[in-house]
Design an enzyme around this catalytic site. Structure first.
Site, short mmCIF file in Angstrom:
data_model
loop_
_atom_site.label_atom_id
_atom_site.label_comp_id
_atom_site.label_asym_id
_atom_site.label_seq_id
_atom_site.Cartn_x
_atom_site.Cartn_y
_atom_site.Cartn_z
N ARG A 1 -52.67 -13.18 -20.32
CA ARG A 1 -52.96 -13.81 -21.60
C ARG A 1 -53.45 -12.78 -22.62
O ARG A 1 -53.06 -12.81 -23.78
CB ARG A 1 -54.00 -14.91 -21.44
CG ARG A 1 -54.34 -15.61 -22.75
CD ARG A 1 -55.43 -16.65 -22.60
NE ARG A 1 -55.70 -17.26 -23.89
CZ ARG A 1 -56.49 -16.74 -24.82
NH1 ARG A 1 -57.10 -15.60 -24.59
NH2 ARG A 1 -56.68 -17.36 -25.98
N GLU B 1 -38.10 -16.00 12.85
CA GLU B 1 -36.72 -16.07 12.36
C GLU B 1 -36.62 -15.52 10.94
O GLU B 1 -35.67 -14.79 10.60
CB GLU B 1 -36.22 -17.51 12.42
CG GLU B 1 -36.02 -18.04 13.84
CD GLU B 1 -35.75 -19.53 13.87
OE1 GLU B 1 -34.93 -19.97 14.68
OE2 GLU B 1 -36.37 -20.26 13.06
N ASP C 1 -41.58 -18.20 11.44
CA ASP C 1 -41.89 -16.90 10.83
C ASP C 1 -41.08 -15.78 11.49
O ASP C 1 -40.65 -14.84 10.82
CB ASP C 1 -43.38 -16.61 10.97
CG ASP C 1 -44.23 -17.51 10.09
OD1 ASP C 1 -43.67 -18.18 9.21
OD2 ASP C 1 -45.46 -17.54 10.30
N LYS D 1 -54.45 -33.64 -22.08
CA LYS D 1 -53.41 -33.31 -23.05
C LYS D 1 -52.75 -34.58 -23.60
O LYS D 1 -52.50 -35.52 -22.85
CB LYS D 1 -52.32 -32.45 -22.37
CG LYS D 1 -52.83 -31.15 -21.80
CD LYS D 1 -51.72 -30.39 -21.09
CE LYS D 1 -52.23 -29.07 -20.53
NZ LYS D 1 -51.17 -28.31 -19.79
N LYS E 1 -58.13 -28.31 -13.97
CA LYS E 1 -58.27 -27.01 -14.63
C LYS E 1 -58.48 -25.95 -13.54
O LYS E 1 -59.59 -25.79 -13.03
CB LYS E 1 -59.45 -27.03 -15.61
CG LYS E 1 -59.58 -25.76 -16.44
CD LYS E 1 -60.71 -25.90 -17.45
CE LYS E 1 -60.82 -24.64 -18.30
NZ LYS E 1 -61.17 -23.45 -17.48
N GLU F 1 -54.86 -33.07 -16.06
CA GLU F 1 -54.57 -32.12 -14.99
C GLU F 1 -55.85 -31.46 -14.51
O GLU F 1 -56.86 -31.42 -15.24
CB GLU F 1 -53.61 -31.03 -15.49
CG GLU F 1 -52.31 -31.55 -16.05
CD GLU F 1 -51.52 -30.46 -16.75
OE1 GLU F 1 -50.29 -30.58 -16.78
OE2 GLU F 1 -52.14 -29.51 -17.27
#
Length: 388
Positions: free
Chosen positions: A139, A38, A36, A291, A118, A116
């Site tokens: 959205r 660097e 961090d 899906k 949610k 997947e």
């Protein structure tokens, strides 16, 4: 205006590229290659050079993640491709009915599914032109959303410039979320300041994205998972698995907990395994998304005016435990507002030990007619602070 030397120009460009790569390694791949200290030294050097030569401060520079001046309001913009909603199911039989409808819509053909997590966050659309982020839109109502680009630029896991060879115009969809650890950090600060605690990551994420001052947004750690590419010209792919692979190649963070399933029974079994496993995650997931994987089958299934027919969400039931109400205390907020809090006999809920729960307000307390010694049900449904 001072004119930079060729060496200074090359240094600015090199720092921008190097810091972008380090950001990707740290926030997307979780494989940091420098410390961090660097990183901060390189970033400070770039900031100084860009202050000296502002014409070389590109929109995708790593320095543009710190936020800017407050704005008066958000512009409403149209989505190039509508962001449709997803229908919900709540049990295995409803998933089987979804599978029956899908097979019927495919004239008996067998669909393969991709399942997947949610993510319980805020849906977001990101637009890139020539590989550079130009707009981030909520959205909204699915057709129009709010332009929150300044706020989304502060999310370090969002690439400002894409890797690989993306199309000239690319619109991707994902979910912005906040980890449990970040919510706990923010609540510790609010508790010290005497302010009411945030109840859950999802609402806190939504509230953060609505802030008009992006410098405040930059002080909170938000993250994102990308899960889809809008079907614009030149972006059509053969499967959802291929879509996720392309997203990863472009440098987007993609959730790794994705499972291909050949049958709906495999889908149901996979959903069941996550009912408890989700408690091991550092972010909220309130279900699974199922899906149809094949793009040609998706086209055949089509969509209603609100939802695609090739996808369904399976919502997890609320997690509930029973315990004893040992007391009721009052929390005083910074504004002087009084909030009742239930003090409970310790009980395990969603992988954690719960000793306190929200009662929200005194009307809620009176409505529930709670008394010391009562047996109460404590529920966690997307809440970090459980509710009685």
């Amino acid at each position: 205006m001072t004119t930079p030397t060729p060496t200074q120009i090359r240094r600015i460009q090199a720092l921008q590229a190097e810091l972008s790569d380090h950001n990707h390694r740290y926030y997307v791949l979780a494989e940091p290659s420098i410390t961090d200290i660097e990183f901060d030294a390189l970033l400070h050097e770039l900031i100084e050079l860009e202050i000296q030569f502002p014409e070389y401060r590109s929109p995708d520079s790593p320095t543009q993640r710190v936020g800017g001046a407050p704005i008066e309001g958000f512009e409403t913009v149209a989505h190039a491709v509508p962001m449709l909603s997803i229908d919900n199911t709540y049990n295995a039989d409803e998933l089987r009915k979804f599978d029956e409808r899908t097979r019927k819509g495919l004239d008996g053909d067998s669909p393969a599914y991709l399942v997947e997590l949610k993510i319980d966050g805020v849906s977001m659309s990101l637009t890139y032109e020539n590989g550079v982020l130009v707009r981030a839109t909520t959205r909204g109502d699915g057709a129009y959303g709010d332009d929150v680009t300044a706020n989304v630029r502060t999310i370090k896991s969002v690439p400002l410039r894409l890797q690989g060879t993306p199309p000239d115009r690319l619109e991707v969809r994902g979910e912005v979320y906040m980890t449990h650890a970040e919510l706990i950090r923010l609540n510790r600060i609010r508790e010290k300041q005497g302010e009411q605690l945030y109840a859950n990551p999802r609402n806190t994420t939504a509230g953060t994205l609505k802030l008009l001052d992006s410098t405040t947004v930059a002080q909170r750690t938000l993250d994102i998972f990308l899960y889809d590419i809008a079907p614009l010209p030149g972006t059509q792919l053969e499967s959802h698995a291929q879509t996720l692979a392309h997203l990863a190649q472009y440098g987007f963070p993609v959730n790794l907990h994705t499972q291909p399933c050949a049958t709906i029974e495999e889908v149901i079994q996979h959903c069941d395994t996550w009912q408890e496993k989700r408690n091991d995650l550092d972010y909220e997931t309130d279900g699974m998304v199922i899906k149809v994987d094949n793009a040609e089958q998706r086209l055949r299934l089509g969509a209603t005016s609100k939802s695609p027919r090739w996808v369904i969400a399976y919502k997890f039931p609320a997690q509930v435990s029973t315990t004893i109400l040992e007391g009721i205390t009052v929390q005083v907020g910074k504004s002087g507002a009084l909030t009742p809090v239930a003090e409970l006999a310790p009980v395990q809920l969603a992988g954690t030990t719960v000793r306190r729960a929200s009662l929200y307000n005194f009307d809620d307390l009176a409505k529930k007619d709670l008394r010391i010694g009562d047996t109460v049900r404590v529920q966690k449904a997307g809440e970090i602070i459980p509710q009685v």
